[in-house]
Design a protein around this motif. Sequence first.
Motif, short mmCIF file in Angstrom:
data_model
loop_
_atom_site.label_atom_id
_atom_site.label_comp_id
_atom_site.label_asym_id
_atom_site.label_seq_id
_atom_site.Cartn_x
_atom_site.Cartn_y
_atom_site.Cartn_z
N PHE A 31 0.84 -1.19 0.00
CA PHE A 31 0.00 0.00 0.00
C PHE A 31 0.88 1.25 0.00
N ARG A 32 0.62 2.16 -0.94
CA ARG A 32 1.41 3.39 -1.02
C ARG A 32 1.31 4.19 0.27
N VAL A 36 4.47 5.72 2.23
CA VAL A 36 4.58 7.15 2.52
C VAL A 36 4.76 7.38 4.02
N SER A 37 4.00 6.64 4.83
CA SER A 37 4.12 6.78 6.29
C SER A 37 5.49 6.34 6.77
N TYR A 38 5.99 5.23 6.24
CA TYR A 38 7.32 4.75 6.60
C TYR A 38 8.38 5.78 6.23
N SER A 39 8.25 6.36 5.03
CA SER A 39 9.18 7.39 4.58
C SER A 39 9.19 8.57 5.55
N TYR A 211 9.75 -2.01 3.48
CA TYR A 211 8.64 -1.07 3.63
C TYR A 211 8.72 0.07 2.63
N ASN A 212 9.92 0.31 2.07
CA ASN A 212 10.09 1.32 1.03
C ASN A 212 11.36 0.97 0.27
N PHE A 213 11.40 1.19 -1.02
CA PHE A 213 12.54 0.72 -1.81
C PHE A 213 12.52 1.35 -3.20
N VAL A 214 13.69 1.32 -3.85
CA VAL A 214 13.81 1.75 -5.24
C VAL A 214 15.01 1.01 -5.84
N MET A 215 14.93 0.71 -7.13
CA MET A 215 15.94 -0.11 -7.80
C MET A 215 16.70 0.70 -8.85
N ALA A 216 17.99 0.41 -8.97
CA ALA A 216 18.78 0.89 -10.10
C ALA A 216 19.29 -0.33 -10.85
N TYR A 300 17.80 -0.29 -3.16
CA TYR A 300 18.03 0.51 -1.96
C TYR A 300 16.77 0.56 -1.11
N THR A 301 16.94 0.47 0.22
CA THR A 301 15.80 0.61 1.12
C THR A 301 16.16 1.59 2.24
#
Length: 301
Positions: A31-32, A36-39, A211-216, A300-301
């Motif tokens: 869930f976004r 967002v809350s975790y961020s 809980y939050n992540f992005v890939m390269a 990355y998390t």
Amino acid sequence: MREHSKKLSILLNTIHRRVFRIGPMFVLARFRSCRVSYSYLQRVRQSADRRRHQTPQSMFQPLSESFFEAIDADRSVEELRKDGISLHFDLPPALVNEIYNLACSLPLQNSVRSRPFFKSEVTEGGRLPDGQLVSLGTAYKSRKLQLLNHECVSRVVNDPVLLKVVSGYLGYWPKRLSDLELYWSYATGLSVEEQMRQGNAIDYHFDLHGYNFVMAAFYITDTDRTSGAHVMFKNSHKKKTLPMLFSYSQPADVLRRQYGSENETIIEGKAGTGFVMDNSTYHRATTPESADRLLLRLVYT
């Protein structure tokens, strides 16, 4: 009515199983609003650490020079928020050659073969000397962070512009890599079912790395739609229906109806081509047919 009740029951059972057997992260991170809350919480925590003159816990040490000086970090973050992907993170040829040579020198493994093998042992069609066909070969499969011991990889991981984009999208300074992979995808002619059994993600799916992540990701070999190109749906990190949220994969026709066929994007490019992507978008790899593909992937998390 009865059919609707049956589908609802299946969905509720799936939710129950994933919450209590797999863990809450694998449910909440879908869930976004949770991401967002975790961020926000991580941003507040890191801000408090800085006020106490404490360095936020992180495994990353940004370098003084970047491979991506031409990248506008703020624009890339906006592209990620809008589309779920930002392109043009391209590596220089000399570094690509270093990473390629590293992948040729390291022992490889995959999910169906415990004995390590080397790229030089894999003949045309993905066949090993003992006759076994392999569709994937991953360096340091069980100890992936050992790749950081190799400067050609650690320089990419700690690139200052890349880290600025990553932190801008996550909303806080990243703490760790939840995944680090350097792996070959071989042109084998294996069936779709056998490729998936060996871990080749050629069906449309989305990933959960925390809980939050992005890939390269970076192509280390020339890559097109016949040699393992990455395919994704722009905007699919948003607006998932409830059944989609609790299903690992979806057929392409369902995704085209949900997000529009114009958002189905094939990423092709020469060796060194790179991109940053929210891995909660629906994505897949094309089946390598004309050539093997080598990919460096950081999450990355």
